[in-house]
Design an enzyme around this catalytic site. Structure first.
Site, PDB file in Angstrom:
ATOM      1  N   ASP A   8     -79.908 -20.332  -6.543  1.00 53.46           N
ATOM      2  CA  ASP A   8     -79.735 -20.208  -5.171  1.00 53.46           C
ATOM      3  C   ASP A   8     -80.346 -18.655  -4.971  1.00 53.46           C
ATOM      4  O   ASP A   8     -80.680 -17.728  -5.589  1.00 53.46           O
ATOM      5  CB  ASP A   8     -78.372 -20.223  -4.662  1.00 53.46           C
ATOM      6  CG  ASP A   8     -78.258 -20.177  -2.946  1.00 53.46           C
ATOM      7  OD1 ASP A   8     -79.250 -20.562  -2.336  1.00 53.46           O
ATOM      8  OD2 ASP A   8     -77.404 -19.334  -2.602  1.00 53.46           O
ATOM      9  N   LEU A   9     -80.863 -18.535  -3.482  1.00 60.06           N
ATOM     10  CA  LEU A   9     -81.526 -17.344  -3.467  1.00 60.06           C
ATOM     11  C   LEU A   9     -80.336 -16.235  -2.450  1.00 60.06           C
ATOM     12  O   LEU A   9     -79.875 -15.181  -2.778  1.00 60.06           O
ATOM     13  CB  LEU A   9     -82.848 -17.295  -2.533  1.00 60.06           C
ATOM     14  CG  LEU A   9     -83.386 -15.936  -1.893  1.00 60.06           C
ATOM     15  CD1 LEU A   9     -83.895 -15.290  -3.038  1.00 60.06           C
ATOM     16  CD2 LEU A   9     -84.705 -16.187  -0.947  1.00 60.06           C
ATOM     17  N   ASP A  10     -80.253 -16.758  -0.917  1.00 60.33           N
ATOM     18  CA  ASP A  10     -79.448 -15.908  -0.359  1.00 60.33           C
ATOM     19  C   ASP A  10     -77.821 -15.648  -0.682  1.00 60.33           C
ATOM     20  O   ASP A  10     -77.187 -16.540  -0.998  1.00 60.33           O
ATOM     21  CB  ASP A  10     -79.578 -16.577   1.073  1.00 60.33           C
ATOM     22  CG  ASP A  10     -80.645 -16.555   1.699  1.00 60.33           C
ATOM     23  OD1 ASP A  10     -81.714 -15.755   1.415  1.00 60.33           O
ATOM     24  OD2 ASP A  10     -81.183 -17.605   2.261  1.00 60.33           O
ATOM     25  N   THR A  16     -79.021 -11.333   1.426  1.00 60.73           N
ATOM     26  CA  THR A  16     -79.595 -11.830   2.483  1.00 60.73           C
ATOM     27  C   THR A  16     -78.649 -12.789   3.190  1.00 60.73           C
ATOM     28  O   THR A  16     -78.462 -13.056   4.414  1.00 60.73           O
ATOM     29  CB  THR A  16     -80.772 -12.657   2.322  1.00 60.73           C
ATOM     30  OG1 THR A  16     -80.885 -13.250   1.221  1.00 60.73           O
ATOM     31  CG2 THR A  16     -81.967 -11.706   2.698  1.00 60.73           C
ATOM     32  N   LYS A  44     -72.873 -21.021   4.703  1.00 59.16           N
ATOM     33  CA  LYS A  44     -73.768 -20.525   3.727  1.00 59.16           C
ATOM     34  C   LYS A  44     -74.189 -21.794   2.709  1.00 59.16           C
ATOM     35  O   LYS A  44     -73.629 -22.785   2.589  1.00 59.16           O
ATOM     36  CB  LYS A  44     -72.858 -19.933   2.437  1.00 59.16           C
ATOM     37  CG  LYS A  44     -72.386 -18.266   2.776  1.00 59.16           C
ATOM     38  CD  LYS A  44     -71.631 -17.750   1.856  1.00 59.16           C
ATOM     39  CE  LYS A  44     -71.376 -16.321   2.471  1.00 59.16           C
ATOM     40  NZ  LYS A  44     -70.492 -15.822   1.273  1.00 59.16           N
ATOM     41  N   SER A 115     -83.495 -22.860  -2.876  1.00 56.91           N
ATOM     42  CA  SER A 115     -82.840 -22.307  -1.663  1.00 56.91           C
ATOM     43  C   SER A 115     -83.567 -23.181  -0.437  1.00 56.91           C
ATOM     44  O   SER A 115     -84.397 -23.674  -0.231  1.00 56.91           O
ATOM     45  CB  SER A 115     -83.705 -20.887  -1.469  1.00 56.91           C
ATOM     46  OG  SER A 115     -83.253 -20.402  -0.141  1.00 56.91           O
ATOM     47  N   ALA A 116     -82.287 -23.267   0.152  1.00 62.61           N
ATOM     48  CA  ALA A 116     -82.306 -23.901   1.655  1.00 62.61           C
ATOM     49  C   ALA A 116     -83.534 -23.220   2.749  1.00 62.61           C
ATOM     50  O   ALA A 116     -83.654 -23.787   3.857  1.00 62.61           O
ATOM     51  CB  ALA A 116     -81.093 -24.416   2.211  1.00 62.61           C
ATOM     52  N   LYS A 146     -77.771 -29.138   1.509  1.00 66.16           N
ATOM     53  CA  LYS A 146     -76.501 -29.044   0.569  1.00 66.16           C
ATOM     54  C   LYS A 146     -75.152 -29.379   1.573  1.00 66.16           C
ATOM     55  O   LYS A 146     -75.229 -29.104   2.421  1.00 66.16           O
ATOM     56  CB  LYS A 146     -76.397 -27.533  -0.084  1.00 66.16           C
ATOM     57  CG  LYS A 146     -77.742 -26.977  -0.968  1.00 66.16           C
ATOM     58  CD  LYS A 146     -77.756 -25.510  -1.279  1.00 66.16           C
ATOM     59  CE  LYS A 146     -78.910 -25.085  -1.837  1.00 66.16           C
ATOM     60  NZ  LYS A 146     -79.161 -23.632  -2.058  1.00 66.16           N
ATOM     61  N   GLU A 170     -74.966 -20.327  -7.580  1.00 65.31           N
ATOM     62  CA  GLU A 170     -74.662 -20.616  -6.021  1.00 65.31           C
ATOM     63  C   GLU A 170     -73.382 -19.653  -5.586  1.00 65.31           C
ATOM     64  O   GLU A 170     -72.511 -19.203  -6.269  1.00 65.31           O
ATOM     65  CB  GLU A 170     -74.278 -21.555  -5.747  1.00 65.31           C
ATOM     66  CG  GLU A 170     -75.291 -22.723  -5.419  1.00 65.31           C
ATOM     67  CD  GLU A 170     -75.801 -22.657  -4.004  1.00 65.31           C
ATOM     68  OE1 GLU A 170     -75.257 -21.722  -3.070  1.00 65.31           O
ATOM     69  OE2 GLU A 170     -76.781 -23.324  -3.639  1.00 65.31           O
ATOM     70  N   ASP A 171     -73.623 -19.061  -4.416  1.00 66.84           N
ATOM     71  CA  ASP A 171     -72.599 -18.357  -3.762  1.00 66.84           C
ATOM     72  C   ASP A 171     -71.924 -19.007  -2.548  1.00 66.84           C
ATOM     73  O   ASP A 171     -70.917 -18.596  -2.097  1.00 66.84           O
ATOM     74  CB  ASP A 171     -73.050 -16.976  -3.039  1.00 66.84           C
ATOM     75  CG  ASP A 171     -74.076 -17.409  -1.902  1.00 66.84           C
ATOM     76  OD1 ASP A 171     -74.665 -18.254  -1.973  1.00 66.84           O
ATOM     77  OD2 ASP A 171     -73.932 -16.717  -0.751  1.00 66.84           O
TER      78      ASP A 171
HETATM   79  C1  BG6 Z   1     -79.623 -20.844   2.828  1.00 67.05           C
HETATM   80  C2  BG6 Z   1     -78.581 -19.787   3.764  1.00 67.05           C
HETATM   81  O1  BG6 Z   1     -80.154 -20.005   1.861  1.00 67.05           O
HETATM   82  O2  BG6 Z   1     -80.739 -20.939   3.937  1.00 67.05           O
HETATM   83  C3  BG6 Z   1     -78.081 -20.026   5.169  1.00 67.05           C
HETATM   84  O3  BG6 Z   1     -77.356 -19.641   2.828  1.00 67.05           O
HETATM   85  C4  BG6 Z   1     -79.375 -20.377   6.040  1.00 67.05           C
HETATM   86  O4  BG6 Z   1     -77.295 -19.163   5.564  1.00 67.05           O
HETATM   87  C5  BG6 Z   1     -80.368 -21.507   5.152  1.00 67.05           C
HETATM   88  O5  BG6 Z   1     -79.148 -21.042   7.060  1.00 67.05           O
HETATM   89  C6  BG6 Z   1     -81.601 -21.798   5.822  1.00 67.05           C
HETATM   90  O6  BG6 Z   1     -82.097 -20.421   6.146  1.00 67.05           O
HETATM   91  P1  BG6 Z   1     -83.535 -20.348   7.159  1.00 67.05           P
HETATM   92  O7  BG6 Z   1     -84.391 -18.819   6.668  1.00 67.05           O
HETATM   93  O8  BG6 Z   1     -84.572 -21.484   6.798  1.00 67.05           O
HETATM   94  O9  BG6 Z   1     -83.061 -20.367   8.397  1.00 67.05           O
HETATM   95 MG    MG Z   2     -76.633 -18.773  -0.900  1.00 60.79          MG
END
Ligand code: BG6
Ligand code: MG
Length: 220
Positions: A8-10, A16, A44, A115-116, A146, A170-171
């Site tokens: 996962d990224l954020d 982030t 998250k 990452s989403a 997710k 993942e976090d």
């Molecule tokens: C996920 C984050 O990686 O991406 C969420 O954990 C976030 O908090 C989601 O809402 C979507 O991100 P974005 O940048 O497309 O709004």
């Molecule tokens: Mg995350």
């Protein structure tokens, strides 16, 4: 046999998750809705529109806005978020992540990103780590948020690795559930209580070494 690690990224590669929290909190307060970090755990890993829906539901405002107004609210949050990530540099990588990426490469373990976030490509570029990834899933092409396993299964497919040979990192609670639903080994980074469903938990990324991952994976 361990063949791939899908990140996962954020909140895993860089902090982030905190920027998403700050940006949502500001928007929510403008709408008269307050939320704390415990509620934030539920946001998250969840897509932008779904996060907005959860915040509106928390404030009892689900019916208050039209679809177009909701789009505008989500856009506003994203503009704030984009300002926050614009200044990121490679110094914003979380502890140990760069060493881990290098070591996985050295050990011929494939590396994927699940990452989403539609901002994932920008963040990876700011961190200057694109070269390490064998595949990056395009969040815009994913239908189910997710905890649905779609994004992790897509990463495995793109890497041409069987899910059972993958570790997911993942976090988020939703993220850990997504990894497990994909039949992968789930590593949680963060609070032990929030991530108790994970197969292995580390409190910080500094503990996330190649050796630790291998030991955890083969203990199962
Ligand atoms: C996920 C984050 O990686 O991406 C969420 O954990 C976030 O908090 C989601 O809402 C979507 O991100 P974005 O940048 O497309 O709004
Ligand atoms: Mg995350």
């Amino acid at each position: 046999q361990l063949k791939a690690v899908i990140f996962d990224l954020d909140g895993v590669i860089t902090d982030t998750a905190e920027y998403h929290f700050i940006a949502w909190k500001q928007l929510a307060e403008e709408l008269g809705i307050t939320f704390d970090r415990t509620f934030n755990e539920q946001l998250k890993g969840v897509s932008r529109m779904e996060s907005l829906e959860r915040i509106l539901a928390l404030g009892g405002q689900t019916e208050r806005y039209t679809a177009a107004e909701k789009e505008a609210l989500a856009h506003k949050k994203n503009e704030h978020y984009k300002q926050l990530i614009a200044r990121m540099t490679p110094n914003d990588l979380l502890p140990g992540i760069l060493d881990l990426l290098r070591e996985l490469k050295r050990e011929n373990v494939k590396i994927g990103l699940a990452s989403a976030s539609k901002n994932a490509f920008t963040v990876i570029e700011r961190l200057q780590i694109g070269e390490y990834f064998d595949t990056i899933v395009d969040a815009a092409k994913i239908k189910h948020s997710k905890p649905h396993p779609e994004i992790f299964l897509t990463a495995a497919k793109q890497l041409q690795v069987d899910p059972s040979a993958c570790v997911g990192v993942e976090d988020a609670q939703a993220g850990v559930a997504a990894i497990q639903a994909a039949n992968m080994f789930a590593i949680g980074v963060g609070d032990k209580e929030a991530l108790k469903e994970a197969d292995y938990i580390v409190e910080t990324t500094a503990e996330l070494t190649y050796d630790a991952i291998v030991r955890a994976f083969y203990r199962e």
